[in-house]
Structures are given as C-alpha cells and as structure tokens.
Design an enzyme around this catalytic site. Sequence first.
Site, PDB file in Angstrom:
ATOM      1  N   HIS A  43       0.866  -1.188   0.000  1.00  0.00           N
ATOM      2  CA  HIS A  43       0.000   0.000   0.000  1.00  0.00           C
ATOM      3  C   HIS A  43       0.901   1.236   0.000  1.00  0.00           C
ATOM      4  CE1 HIS A  43      -3.936   1.958   1.618  1.00  0.00           C
ATOM      5  NE2 HIS A  43      -3.192   2.861   0.990  1.00  0.00           N
ATOM      6  N   ARG A  45       1.976   4.999  -0.229  1.00  0.00           N
ATOM      7  CA  ARG A  45       1.314   6.275   0.007  1.00  0.00           C
ATOM      8  C   ARG A  45       2.142   7.398  -0.606  1.00  0.00           C
ATOM      9  NH1 ARG A  45      -0.726   3.142   4.277  1.00  0.00           N
ATOM     10  NH2 ARG A  45      -2.941   3.502   4.617  1.00  0.00           N
ATOM     11  N   HIS A  50       6.468   4.187   3.977  1.00  0.00           N
ATOM     12  CA  HIS A  50       6.835   2.776   4.146  1.00  0.00           C
ATOM     13  C   HIS A  50       7.170   2.194   2.771  1.00  0.00           C
ATOM     14  CE1 HIS A  50       2.505   2.714   3.535  1.00  0.00           C
ATOM     15  NE2 HIS A  50       2.271   3.106   4.769  1.00  0.00           N
ATOM     16  N   GLU A  70      -2.696  -1.740  -3.066  1.00  0.00           N
ATOM     17  CA  GLU A  70      -3.755  -0.926  -2.479  1.00  0.00           C
ATOM     18  C   GLU A  70      -3.376   0.546  -2.565  1.00  0.00           C
ATOM     19  OE1 GLU A  70      -5.165  -4.021   1.056  1.00  0.00           O
ATOM     20  OE2 GLU A  70      -4.059  -2.198   1.571  1.00  0.00           O
ATOM     21  N   HIS A 190      -7.981  -5.378   7.676  1.00  0.00           N
ATOM     22  CA  HIS A 190      -7.737  -4.334   8.664  1.00  0.00           C
ATOM     23  C   HIS A 190      -7.994  -4.862  10.081  1.00  0.00           C
ATOM     24  CE1 HIS A 190      -6.622  -0.063   9.102  1.00  0.00           C
ATOM     25  NE2 HIS A 190      -7.162  -0.225  10.294  1.00  0.00           N
TER      26      HIS A 190
END
Length: 237
Positions: A43, A45, A50, A70, A190
């Site tokens: 994922h 961003r 990260h 994602e 999640h």
Amino acid sequence: MTKLSVNINKIATLRNSRGGDVPNVVQFAKDVQRYGAEGVTVHPRPDERHIRYQDVYDLKPEIYTEFNIEGNPMPKFIDMVLEVKPTQVTLVPDGEDAITSNAGWDTVKNKTFLTEVISEFKSNGIRTSIFVDPYLNMVEGAKATGTDRIELYTETYAQQYKLGNKKAIEPYMECAGLANSLQLGINAGHDLSLENIKFFKENITGLLEVSIGHALITESLYFGIENVVQMYLHRLQ
C-alpha cells in the site's frame, strides 16, 4: 480455502527507520510466498513513508502468487498500477495524512469517479476491489461501479471481538450475503489477527481473500514469520 495475502508495509517501515536496505522487502516477499502465503499486498502512500513506489516495481518480477496493490487512485498511483499490472488493485480512500486506512468508500457519492477508474484498470486485465464499510448500500453502490470485488473494512469487527461482542460479525455477514447474491467477490482486511480470523472466516460465506499486515508482522516477533503464516493458513482452512 480463503487466500492469505501478506501486507509487507511494516517491513518497509522497519527498513526506512534505519536507512539502507535491511530488512529487504523483496526478499521478505519471496520468503512469505515460500512459507505458503498466497499473495503479497503493498500500500504505497504519496509520502512513501513505508512502501516506496520503486519497491512496487522491484517486487513485480518476484511475485509468483498474487500481487495486490492498495491505494488511493490519484494520477501517480493509477499510472504505476497500469505499468506494473498486478493481479489486483484495491481502491482505498485514505487521505495523505492518514496513519492507516480508516474508512471505506462512499460508493454512491463517488460512483462516477470509481466507475471510470475501475473501467480503465479492468480494460488492462487488472482485477479490481473497493474498500467498503459494512453497509448494505455501500455494497450495492460498489456493484454499480463494475468492480470485481469488495474488501470489507474489518476494524470495527476486530475491536468489538476483542471486547467479547461476537454480534459485531452480523453486519459483515449481511454484507457478504448481499455481495454473494450480486456476484461480487469478497475480500477483507484491517486489524484481522490470529485471535479473530477463524471466527470471521467461519461466518463470512464466500470469503476469497484476507490481507493482513500489522498483526501478522507483530505476531511474528514472538512466533517467527514462517510459523505465523502457517498458523493463519490453518485458521483459514
């Protein structure tokens, strides 16, 4: 059997905290697949705090299971996904300042936008999934966009399960029932963990995939990554 996709964001966080390339995210992805994971999730961003965009390109040749990317479908993200062509793209409406994903899409309000993005991904042979809260109207809205799957946002379930409230599964069961009737595939993710995953799996008909990162990595500090992957696979049988 429900597939286990391991989210490796936390490995990139650990690497970035020290600089350099230890732990190596590509090697970790290769290892979790060797240990039995049926997919790898990232994922990225915008601030690359990260997973970095370059990581995604580096990982692509090494993922021989399923590669799930994602993210919020901003132009840079869309371009990357179209270049990499993962197995699946999961659309998540997280803001740039969000610590982690904290809400699903309003699939009714954002129908036009989601439909356009999903159409472009699907025309390029990429399976699509929309991150949604466990509300029936959001599942119906997702169907209207043309998506292949939904990913149920499971934070509320995880929090309530920890408190002993097993009735928290009920909205997810209802949404799964509706998704199955609409021929929408069902993913979930999640805050799912070794503690709550078995009960979730047993009650969600048609659950195709779970994406687990934070819990799986922290549990691995105690039990070791190979053991933890096997423990999840056992609970998902």
